[in-house]
Design an enzyme around this catalytic site. Structure first.
Site, PDB file in Angstrom:
ATOM      1  N   TYR A   1      43.378 -14.856  48.029  1.00 31.53           N
ATOM      2  CA  TYR A   1      43.958 -16.116  47.563  1.00 31.53           C
ATOM      3  C   TYR A   1      44.142 -17.027  48.785  1.00 31.53           C
ATOM      4  O   TYR A   1      45.224 -17.461  49.136  1.00 31.53           O
ATOM      5  CB  TYR A   1      45.269 -15.919  46.793  1.00 31.53           C
ATOM      6  CG  TYR A   1      45.371 -16.959  45.707  1.00 31.53           C
ATOM      7  CD1 TYR A   1      44.510 -16.921  44.605  1.00 31.53           C
ATOM      8  CD2 TYR A   1      46.239 -18.034  45.811  1.00 31.53           C
ATOM      9  CE1 TYR A   1      44.538 -17.912  43.641  1.00 31.53           C
ATOM     10  CE2 TYR A   1      46.267 -19.032  44.854  1.00 31.53           C
ATOM     11  CZ  TYR A   1      45.428 -18.956  43.777  1.00 31.53           C
ATOM     12  OH  TYR A   1      45.441 -19.946  42.826  1.00 31.53           O
ATOM     13  N   LEU A   2      43.009 -17.267  49.411  1.00 28.96           N
ATOM     14  CA  LEU A   2      42.979 -17.874  50.743  1.00 28.96           C
ATOM     15  C   LEU A   2      43.582 -19.275  50.764  1.00 28.96           C
ATOM     16  O   LEU A   2      43.417 -20.051  49.821  1.00 28.96           O
ATOM     17  CB  LEU A   2      41.526 -17.950  51.235  1.00 28.96           C
ATOM     18  CG  LEU A   2      40.768 -16.621  51.296  1.00 28.96           C
ATOM     19  CD1 LEU A   2      39.348 -16.853  51.797  1.00 28.96           C
ATOM     20  CD2 LEU A   2      41.498 -15.619  52.195  1.00 28.96           C
TER      21      LEU A   2
ATOM     22  N   HIS B   1      44.635 -18.753  56.408  1.00 24.01           N
ATOM     23  CA  HIS B   1      43.565 -17.746  56.521  1.00 24.01           C
ATOM     24  C   HIS B   1      42.285 -18.376  57.084  1.00 24.01           C
ATOM     25  O   HIS B   1      41.582 -17.759  57.887  1.00 24.01           O
ATOM     26  CB  HIS B   1      43.208 -17.176  55.145  1.00 24.01           C
ATOM     27  CG  HIS B   1      44.329 -16.487  54.438  1.00 24.01           C
ATOM     28  ND1 HIS B   1      44.855 -16.942  53.251  1.00 24.01           N
ATOM     29  CD2 HIS B   1      45.013 -15.360  54.750  1.00 24.01           C
ATOM     30  CE1 HIS B   1      45.814 -16.119  52.854  1.00 24.01           C
ATOM     31  NE2 HIS B   1      45.930 -15.162  53.748  1.00 24.01           N
TER      32      HIS B   1
ATOM     33  N   LYS C   1      52.886 -16.372  61.171  1.00 23.42           N
ATOM     34  CA  LYS C   1      53.880 -16.460  60.091  1.00 23.42           C
ATOM     35  C   LYS C   1      54.494 -15.090  59.828  1.00 23.42           C
ATOM     36  O   LYS C   1      55.663 -14.972  59.533  1.00 23.42           O
ATOM     37  CB  LYS C   1      53.264 -17.012  58.812  1.00 23.42           C
ATOM     38  CG  LYS C   1      54.322 -17.188  57.729  1.00 23.42           C
ATOM     39  CD  LYS C   1      53.815 -17.965  56.590  1.00 23.42           C
ATOM     40  CE  LYS C   1      53.303 -17.141  55.456  1.00 23.42           C
ATOM     41  NZ  LYS C   1      54.146 -16.084  54.951  1.00 23.42           N
TER      42      LYS C   1
ATOM     43  N   SER D   1      50.177 -17.597  50.329  1.00 22.26           N
ATOM     44  CA  SER D   1      49.589 -17.406  48.999  1.00 22.26           C
ATOM     45  C   SER D   1      50.682 -17.397  47.937  1.00 22.26           C
ATOM     46  O   SER D   1      50.441 -17.713  46.781  1.00 22.26           O
ATOM     47  CB  SER D   1      48.833 -16.072  48.939  1.00 22.26           C
ATOM     48  OG  SER D   1      47.872 -16.024  49.962  1.00 22.26           O
ATOM     49  N   ARG D   2      51.907 -17.027  48.323  1.00 19.79           N
ATOM     50  CA  ARG D   2      53.003 -16.951  47.348  1.00 19.79           C
ATOM     51  C   ARG D   2      53.590 -18.325  47.014  1.00 19.79           C
ATOM     52  O   ARG D   2      54.400 -18.427  46.088  1.00 19.79           O
ATOM     53  CB  ARG D   2      54.105 -16.023  47.859  1.00 19.79           C
ATOM     54  CG  ARG D   2      53.703 -14.550  47.858  1.00 19.79           C
ATOM     55  CD  ARG D   2      54.891 -13.634  48.087  1.00 19.79           C
ATOM     56  NE  ARG D   2      54.581 -12.242  47.835  1.00 19.79           N
ATOM     57  CZ  ARG D   2      54.248 -11.346  48.769  1.00 19.79           C
ATOM     58  NH1 ARG D   2      54.195 -11.705  50.027  1.00 19.79           N
ATOM     59  NH2 ARG D   2      53.980 -10.105  48.442  1.00 19.79           N
TER      60      ARG D   2
END
Ligand code: PAF
Length: 287
Positions: free
Chosen positions: A32-33, A37, A149, A186-187
């Protein structure tokens, strides 16, 4: 760009690449780039002959009540994005390919995993080390790329590389942020409109604490100010807000060279993490 799904395919690519004396950069991800990323992948491509990105939502790093099932997945979208920044191969194995047997050898993360995210996610970093060690063995990269991160993850992986003699250079890439300061994750797709508006307060709080530390060297006051900013500007629950030495993750003392100011905050059900790392050598007088 090729998508590899089996270990046999990956091993063949690695063998061919090594036979041609080409270097490999590995970008481990859970897919879920986002831009974070892609920045890692750009670095991998720039600094190596071949860039391999793994996309694997690793079940062993999720707790029983965490979001393994609902974690966002979209391999078709990820494949296009990875190709757009020059990734040469994606390795996207099924869970059964990575873990065909249950109950085997586990790596245990040490003291650095007992606090921050490790305190509220027991076993999480053991799972991270398990999959990262497997990826390191399979891909045999010259360099592996991780985002700052996940500062605690980076510190723990650095320890594993040191203690288990992986001949790999770890490259740590700064946090990529939205325009309002929210760290890309991604969250973030889980956040509703209100939570999304409140989320930048986490980074603002960390910056405020950093300024306070730089001015007064007062850890307690810095933490209190950051806590207040989050409480006043969000409906969130603070999981932790900590000031530690980095990368060893001990209490700050006058000898501390690098500091990490780290936070995890629940906005609704979404747990967001962020951090700031900076140096205060010689300036931590009163801790
Ligand atoms: O940072 C992540 O996305 C994951 O923890 C990692 C390093 C890909 C291992 O699953």
């Amino acid at each position: 760009m090729n998508v590899l799904t089996t270990i046999a395919q990956l091993r063949q690519v690695v063998l061919d690449t090594k036979n041609q004396h080409q270097t490999i950069g590995l970008v481990p991800t859970m897919g879920y780039l986002h831009e974070g990323h892609l920045t890692l992948a750009q670095h991998a491509k720039r600094e190596n002959d071949v860039a391999i990105m793994s996309i694997f939502v690793n079940p062993t790093q999720f707790g029983p009540n965490e979001d393994f099932e609902s974690y966002p997945r979209d391999l078709a979208r990820d494949t296009k994005l990875a190709a757009s920044v020059g990734v040469d191969y994606i390795f996207a194995p099924a869970v059964e390919e990575m873990y065909p047997q249950d109950g085997g050898i586990r790596i245990r993360a040490g003291r650095q995993a007992e606090l921050l995210c490790g305190a509220s996610r027991p076993g999480h970093f053991d799972g991270v080390l398990q999959v990262v060690a497997k990826l390191f063995n399979l891909v045999q990269p010259d360099r592996a790329y991780f985002g700052q991160k996940d500062a605690q993850q980076v510190a723990i992986i650095q320890t594993m590389v040191r203690d288990y003699n992986f001949p790999i250079e770890l490259r740590v890439v700064p946090v990529v942020r939205e325009e309002d300061g929210l760290a890309k994750s991604s969250r973030n797709v889980y956040l509703n409109e209100t939570e999304r508006t409140q989320a930048p307060a986490i980074q603002q709080a960390l910056q405020l604490a950093k300024c306070e530390l730089q001015e007064t060297q007062d850890v307690k006051k810095a933490l209190a100010l950051a806590t207040k900013l989050i409480e006043d500007n969000t409906d969130g629950n603070i999981d932790y807000l900590s000031i530690l030495s980095y990368p060893d993750l001990n209490e700050v003392t006058v000898d501390t060279e690098q500091i990490v100011l780290a936070a995890a905050v629940y906005l609704g059900k979404t747990r967001l993490i962020d951090n700031v790392i900076f140096s205060l050598k010689g300036e931590m007088a009163h801790v």
